[in-house]
Design a protein around this motif. Structure first.
Motif, PDB file in Angstrom:
ATOM      1  N   UNK A 182      22.054  -8.588 -12.068  1.00 60.89           N
ATOM      2  CA  UNK A 182      22.905  -8.372 -10.897  1.00 60.89           C
ATOM      3  C   UNK A 182      22.539  -7.054 -10.221  1.00 60.89           C
ATOM      4  N   UNK A 183      22.292  -6.028 -11.024  1.00 61.29           N
ATOM      5  CA  UNK A 183      21.856  -4.741 -10.460  1.00 61.29           C
ATOM      6  C   UNK A 183      20.574  -4.895  -9.655  1.00 61.29           C
ATOM      7  N   UNK A 184      19.677  -5.747 -10.124  1.00 67.67           N
ATOM      8  CA  UNK A 184      18.384  -5.929  -9.463  1.00 67.67           C
ATOM      9  C   UNK A 184      18.410  -7.008  -8.387  1.00 67.67           C
ATOM     10  N   UNK A 185      19.604  -7.535  -8.089  1.00 68.82           N
ATOM     11  CA  UNK A 185      19.784  -8.574  -7.058  1.00 68.82           C
ATOM     12  C   UNK A 185      19.067  -9.877  -7.393  1.00 68.82           C
ATOM     13  N   UNK A 186      18.786 -10.091  -8.673  1.00 73.04           N
ATOM     14  CA  UNK A 186      18.223 -11.370  -9.102  1.00 73.04           C
ATOM     15  C   UNK A 186      19.336 -12.409  -9.252  1.00 73.04           C
ATOM     16  N   UNK A 187      20.553 -11.947  -9.537  1.00 70.43           N
ATOM     17  CA  UNK A 187      21.722 -12.824  -9.624  1.00 70.43           C
ATOM     18  C   UNK A 187      22.814 -12.283  -8.702  1.00 70.43           C
ATOM     19  N   UNK A 188      23.663 -13.197  -8.223  1.00 76.13           N
ATOM     20  CA  UNK A 188      24.756 -12.807  -7.327  1.00 76.13           C
ATOM     21  C   UNK A 188      25.989 -12.360  -8.093  1.00 76.13           C
ATOM     22  N   UNK A 189      26.187 -12.939  -9.276  1.00 75.57           N
ATOM     23  CA  UNK A 189      27.366 -12.612 -10.082  1.00 75.57           C
ATOM     24  C   UNK A 189      27.021 -12.835 -11.548  1.00 75.57           C
ATOM     25  N   UNK A 190      27.607 -12.019 -12.406  1.00 77.62           N
ATOM     26  CA  UNK A 190      27.454 -12.200 -13.847  1.00 77.62           C
ATOM     27  C   UNK A 190      28.834 -12.290 -14.475  1.00 77.62           C
ATOM     28  N   UNK A 191      28.973 -13.135 -15.479  1.00 79.57           N
ATOM     29  CA  UNK A 191      30.220 -13.258 -16.230  1.00 79.57           C
ATOM     30  C   UNK A 191      29.958 -12.767 -17.651  1.00 79.57           C
ATOM     31  N   UNK A 192      30.806 -11.853 -18.124  1.00 77.22           N
ATOM     32  CA  UNK A 192      30.549 -11.224 -19.412  1.00 77.22           C
ATOM     33  C   UNK A 192      31.855 -10.767 -20.045  1.00 77.22           C
ATOM     34  N   UNK A 193      31.806 -10.558 -21.367  1.00 74.15           N
ATOM     35  CA  UNK A 193      32.950 -10.060 -22.129  1.00 74.15           C
ATOM     36  C   UNK A 193      32.766  -8.583 -22.438  1.00 74.15           C
ATOM     37  N   UNK A 194      33.772  -7.806 -22.105  1.00 74.23           N
ATOM     38  CA  UNK A 194      33.824  -6.368 -22.413  1.00 74.23           C
ATOM     39  C   UNK A 194      32.523  -5.651 -22.066  1.00 74.23           C
ATOM     40  N   UNK A 195      32.087  -5.744 -20.812  1.00 77.29           N
ATOM     41  CA  UNK A 195      30.833  -5.065 -20.450  1.00 77.29           C
ATOM     42  C   UNK A 195      31.024  -3.554 -20.349  1.00 77.29           C
ATOM     43  N   UNK A 196      29.934  -2.814 -20.587  1.00 75.67           N
ATOM     44  CA  UNK A 196      29.958  -1.372 -20.388  1.00 75.67           C
ATOM     45  C   UNK A 196      29.990  -1.069 -18.896  1.00 75.67           C
ATOM     46  N   UNK A 197      30.578   0.071 -18.548  1.00 73.64           N
ATOM     47  CA  UNK A 197      30.545   0.511 -17.152  1.00 73.64           C
ATOM     48  C   UNK A 197      29.106   0.781 -16.730  1.00 73.64           C
ATOM     49  N   UNK A 198      28.783   0.337 -15.524  1.00 69.45           N
ATOM     50  CA  UNK A 198      27.456   0.596 -14.957  1.00 69.45           C
ATOM     51  C   UNK A 198      27.641   1.058 -13.520  1.00 69.45           C
ATOM     52  N   UNK A 199      26.919   2.082 -13.153  1.00 66.55           N
ATOM     53  CA  UNK A 199      27.129   2.747 -11.873  1.00 66.55           C
ATOM     54  C   UNK A 199      26.917   1.824 -10.684  1.00 66.55           C
ATOM     55  N   UNK A 200      26.020   0.869 -10.808  1.00 72.07           N
ATOM     56  CA  UNK A 200      25.679   0.020  -9.668  1.00 72.07           C
ATOM     57  C   UNK A 200      26.540  -1.238  -9.565  1.00 72.07           C
ATOM     58  N   UNK A 201      27.491  -1.415 -10.502  1.00 73.39           N
ATOM     59  CA  UNK A 201      28.264  -2.649 -10.542  1.00 73.39           C
ATOM     60  C   UNK A 201      29.753  -2.403 -10.381  1.00 73.39           C
ATOM     61  N   UNK A 202      30.414  -3.370  -9.772  1.00 70.30           N
ATOM     62  CA  UNK A 202      31.868  -3.437  -9.766  1.00 70.30           C
ATOM     63  C   UNK A 202      32.286  -4.601 -10.652  1.00 70.30           C
ATOM     64  N   UNK A 203      33.387  -4.422 -11.375  1.00 68.61           N
ATOM     65  CA  UNK A 203      33.878  -5.472 -12.258  1.00 68.61           C
ATOM     66  C   UNK A 203      35.207  -6.006 -11.745  1.00 68.61           C
ATOM     67  N   UNK A 204      35.292  -7.317 -11.687  1.00 67.10           N
ATOM     68  CA  UNK A 204      36.536  -7.986 -11.323  1.00 67.10           C
ATOM     69  C   UNK A 204      37.095  -8.638 -12.579  1.00 67.10           C
TER      70      UNK A 204
END
Length: 308
Positions: free
Chosen positions: A136-158
Motif C-alpha cells: 500500500x505504501x508503494x501504491x501497488x495495492x489500494x487497500x490492505x486488511x490486517x490485524x494489529x498492524x504497526x504504525x507506519x508514517x505513510x499509512x492511515x488506518x481505519x
C-alpha cells in the motif's frame, strides 16, 4: 470541421429544419443557420437545398456525415465510460491481506462485490503483515486488511472492528466445559498458536506473562488460520482470533472465550498521501458489513453451551 459543427450538421440533416435542430441541441435558430453558412463557406460547396420550406441535404453533406459517424460513436463511448466511472460501475480495486482475512472474510466480500459490480477488476494479494503494508505504501495495492498492524508514517488506518482471541478445541476436551479459558488452563497443553516473532504472538505472550505463565505453543504458525486448521484436522487446541477459529469449525469442535481482556484491531490500511477511490471506499464498507455479520455468528457460537 470540429465535432460541434458536425453535430449541428447531423441535427439539421435529421430534422430538416434549423428550428428543429436548434431545439434538439439547445441552441438558437440563428446560431444554427450561421454555423451552417460558415461551414459551407469554409468547405466551398453547399450542404443543403431548400425544398418546400425544408432543408434537403446534398450528396456532399451525406458523405461527410457517413465519414464522421465513427467520431460520434467514439464520443458516445467516452461519455458512457465517464458515466460508468461516475456511478462506480467500472474501475479496479487492488487488495492486499494477511492469510487469516483472505480465508475468513474476503472471499465472500469479493464474490458479492463482483456480482454487484461485474465490470470492476479486483485483485487480491495474500502476504505477511509487513509486506501487506508495504504494497500500500508503494501504491501497488489500494487497500490492505490486517490485524494489529504497526504504525507506519505513510499509512492511515481505519478501524473495522476489534477481534478477540478464542480457544478452538474438541468438544470432548476439558477446556470445552469452561466458560472462559485462561493462560493457566492452557499450561502443559498441546497448543498451536501464532509465533512470538509476530505482533499478535507477542501480545498473547504478554497476556500469559501477566498471569504468571509462559506462552510456549507446541506448534507455532505465522498465520492463525493455519493454527486453526491443525486443530480442525484433529490435533491439540488453538489460541487464535475469532474469525480464524470460526472458519475452521466442523462438527465436534467448540469455541471458547479467552480470559485476559485483550483484542486485535482489524484495520483497513490506506495511503496517507493518495485518497482512496470511491470503489475502494465502497469495498471497505462492504468488508466492514461482512465482518460484523461473521463476528455475530462466531460470538453466538462461543457462548453456546456444550450439549449434554
Amino acid at each position: 470541421m470540429n465535432l460541434r459543427q458536425l453535430e449541428i450538421l447531423r441535427a439539421v440533416v435529421q430534422y430538416r429544419t434549423t428550428v428543429g435542430a436548434a431545439e434538439r441541441l439547445g441552441m438558437s435558430q440563428p446560431s444554427i443557420s450561421n454555423t451552417i453558412r460558415h461551414i459551407e463557406t469554409v468547405l466551398g460547396f453547399p450542404l443543403f437545398e431548400r425544398v418546400s420550406n425544408r432543408l434537403s441535404p446534398t450528396e456532399e453533406a451525406l458523405i461527410l456525415l457517413e465519414e464522421s459517424e465513427p467520431l460520434f460513436l467514439l464520443r458516445d463511448a467516452v461519455n458512457q465510460r465517464a458515466a460508468d466511472l461516475r456511478m462506480g460501475r467500472i474501475g479496479r480495486i487492488r487488495i492486499a491481506s494477511t492469510a487469516e482475512l483472505s480465508e475468513a472474510v474476503l472471499p465472500r466480500v469479493i464474490a458479492d462485490y463482483a456480482r454487484e459490480f461485474p465490470r470492476i477488476q479486483i485483485s487480491l494479494e495474500t502476504r505477511p503483515l509487513d509486506s501487506v503494508l508495504q504494497v500500500v505504501e508503494n501504491s501497488v495495492a489500494d487497500v490492505a486488511f490486517a490485524l494489529s498492524p504497526f504504525e507506519r508514517q505513510a499509512l492511515d488506518y481505519e478501524l473495522i472492528d476489534e477481534l478477540r482471541p478464542v480457544v478452538l478445541c474438541d468438544e470432548s476436551d476439558p477446556l470445552a466445559k469452561l466458560e472462559v479459558v485462561n493462560p493457566k488452563d492452557l499450561a502443559e497443553r498441546p497448543m498451536v498458536g501464532p509465533q512470538v516473532a509476530n505482533r499478535i504472538g507477542l501480545m498473547l505472550a504478554d497476556s500469559f506473562r501477566a498471569r504468571g505463565q509462559d506462552y510456549r505453543p507446541t506448534i507455532e504458525t505465522r498465520f492463525m488460520n493455519a493454527a486453526a486448521r491443525i486443530v480442525r484436522d484433529g490435533w491439540g487446541v488453538a489460541l487464535v482470533d475469532e474469525l480464524s477459529a470460526f472458519t475452521a469449525m466442523r462438527p465436534g469442535l467448540v469455541i471458547r472465550p479467552y480470559g485476559p481482556e485483550m483484542h486485535f484491531d482489524l484495520c483497513a490500511a490506506i495511503s496517507r498521501t493518495k485518497p482512496p477511490s470511491r470503489q475502494t471506499q465502497r469495498f471497505i464498507k462492504a468488508f466492514r458489513e461482512r465482518v460484523a455479520i461473521r463476528l455475530a455468528e462466531v460470538r453466538a457460537e462461543s457462548l453456546r453451551p456444550l450439549q449434554g
